[in-house]
Design an enzyme around this catalytic site. Structure first.
Site, mmCIF file in Angstrom:
data_model
loop_
_atom_site.group_PDB
_atom_site.id
_atom_site.type_symbol
_atom_site.label_atom_id
_atom_site.label_comp_id
_atom_site.label_asym_id
_atom_site.label_seq_id
_atom_site.Cartn_x
_atom_site.Cartn_y
_atom_site.Cartn_z
ATOM 1 N N LYS A 75 0.836 -1.205 0.000
ATOM 2 C CA LYS A 75 0.000 0.000 0.000
ATOM 3 C C LYS A 75 0.873 1.258 0.000
ATOM 4 O O LYS A 75 0.624 2.204 -0.744
ATOM 5 C CB LYS A 75 -0.953 -0.018 1.206
ATOM 6 C CG LYS A 75 -2.056 -1.070 1.065
ATOM 7 C CD LYS A 75 -2.912 -1.266 2.316
ATOM 8 C CE LYS A 75 -3.898 -2.424 2.072
ATOM 9 N NZ LYS A 75 -4.782 -2.712 3.236
ATOM 10 N N GLN A 111 -4.800 -1.122 9.293
ATOM 11 C CA GLN A 111 -4.730 -2.475 8.742
ATOM 12 C C GLN A 111 -5.349 -3.471 9.722
ATOM 13 O O GLN A 111 -5.043 -3.451 10.916
ATOM 14 C CB GLN A 111 -3.264 -2.838 8.433
ATOM 15 C CG GLN A 111 -3.090 -4.166 7.732
ATOM 16 C CD GLN A 111 -3.704 -4.215 6.326
ATOM 17 O OE1 GLN A 111 -3.757 -3.198 5.626
ATOM 18 N NE2 GLN A 111 -4.184 -5.371 5.922
ATOM 19 N N ASP A 130 -11.235 2.824 3.555
ATOM 20 C CA ASP A 130 -11.645 1.423 3.450
ATOM 21 C C ASP A 130 -13.156 1.274 3.280
ATOM 22 O O ASP A 130 -13.627 0.198 2.904
ATOM 23 C CB ASP A 130 -11.231 0.653 4.716
ATOM 24 C CG ASP A 130 -9.852 0.021 4.610
ATOM 25 O OD1 ASP A 130 -9.520 -0.468 3.520
ATOM 26 O OD2 ASP A 130 -9.132 0.018 5.625
HETATM 27 N N1 GUN Z 1 -7.271 -6.656 6.002
HETATM 28 C C1 GUN Z 1 -7.631 -7.434 4.958
HETATM 29 N N2 GUN Z 1 -8.159 -6.679 3.983
HETATM 30 C C2 GUN Z 1 -8.134 -5.409 4.417
HETATM 31 C C3 GUN Z 1 -8.541 -4.165 3.844
HETATM 32 O O1 GUN Z 1 -9.064 -4.078 2.727
HETATM 33 N N3 GUN Z 1 -8.316 -3.072 4.614
HETATM 34 C C4 GUN Z 1 -7.773 -3.139 5.836
HETATM 35 N N4 GUN Z 1 -7.621 -2.001 6.506
HETATM 36 N N5 GUN Z 1 -7.396 -4.261 6.411
HETATM 37 C C5 GUN Z 1 -7.567 -5.388 5.682
#
Ligand code: GUN
Length: 285
Positions: A54, A98, A121
């Site tokens: 990311k 995350q 998100d």
């Molecule tokens: N953990 C697994 N997928 C995601 C996601 O799309 N965003 C976040 N913040 N954590 C995750």
């Protein structure tokens, strides 16, 4: 009719190139770059790897932002304080925490603390409600990436049967809503579904987001179906496999996403898109 391997990596790359150009224009127009802050708590190896990807993508796209790496022992209050500080920081457009979080932290309390306008998100209850009401919102990244792949491959959706295996808040539930919006007939299947194989065999579009390697085998797929594999599972010998048994399913499917290089890169491209959306909405407020 040869099978189509859907090259998510390439599609995501093209999207990121577009975003990079758009960011250059927006930065000139508004006098500052979009800014995404990413918060990682602890040292879960998969999470560390996702967060690295990311951050790399934000750098490529020309965003500002910070990686906030916190120890496993960080208290919920401390994390909430850090989020609150970013909410109040006018230079920050997006906040991503995350998941999963360590067991002593209440995940929903953390999601609730993120300002809905910085919720890249799309996990905040207000944004989830907006999605289900059909209002303007932020759509979760993986579901949006799946829809972009279906669009890119010109998969017909209207009137067709989409089966989503998995009912998580991150993927299964939101992607079912997006497929419904495209006039699919949608079934959400899960670990307790009776005769899962028979249900899956009725799918024109099969989306699998369970987290169990090789769960979907050839006998569960209708010939010609489009198969979207959201699983990212690490095998004992260290490589990544999806939830779909690619070797046996690919010859039957009309189109299929590989793992890695299918949905994963699209999630990141959509995160970049959501960050720009938050930035633009804030700049135009
Ligand atoms: N953990 C697994 N997928 C995601 C996601 O799309 N965003 C976040 N913040 N954590 C995750």
């Amino acid at each position: 009719m040869g099978i189509m391997i859907i090259d998510g990596k390439q599609i995501a790359q093209t999207i990121k190139e577009d975003i990079r150009e758009q960011v250059a224009d927006l930065t000139a127009q508004y006098g500052r770059k979009p800014c995404l802050d990413v918060i990682l708590v602890g040292e879960n190896p998969a999470s560390m790897s996702y967060v690295r990807s990311k951050i790399k993508a934000t750098e490529y796209c020309g965003f500002d932002g910070e990686l906030i790496s916190l120890p496993e022992t960080t208290s919920q209050d401390e994390l909430l304080r850090i989020i609150c500080e970013r909410n109040n920081n006018n230079a920050v457009d997006g906040i991503l925490v995350q998941l999963p979080l360590p067991a002593h932290i209440n995940e929903q309390a953390v999601i609730n603390a993120i300002s809905p306008e910085k919720d890249v998100d799309g996990f905040h209850p207000l944004n989830v409600a907006r999605l289900w009401l059909g209002d303007e919102t932020i759509v979760p990244c993986t579901p949006m990436g799946i829809m972009a792949l279906l669009e890119e491959t010109k998969t017909p959706l209207q009137g067709r049967h989409a089966v989503v295996v998995g009912r998580s808040n991150i993927v299964g539930k939101p992607v079912a809503k997006l497929l419904l919006d495209k006039n699919c007939t949608v079934t959400i299947a899960h670990s307790r579904t009776a005769d899962l194989a028979a249900v899956c065999r009725t799918a024109d579009i099969l989306v699998v987001a369970v987290g169990r390697p090789h769960m979907i085998t050839a006998d569960m797929v209708k010939p010609g179906a489009t198969v979207i594999d959201v699983g990212i599972n690490r095998t004992v010998d260290g490589h990544l496999v999806g939830d779909v048994d690619f070797e046996s399913v690919a010859p039957i499917a009309g189109a299929i996403t590989p793992v890695p290089g299918g949905v994963g890169p699209m999630t990141i491209a959509m995160l970049m898109r959501n960050t720009i959306t938050c930035y633009q909405r804030r700049m135009n407020k």
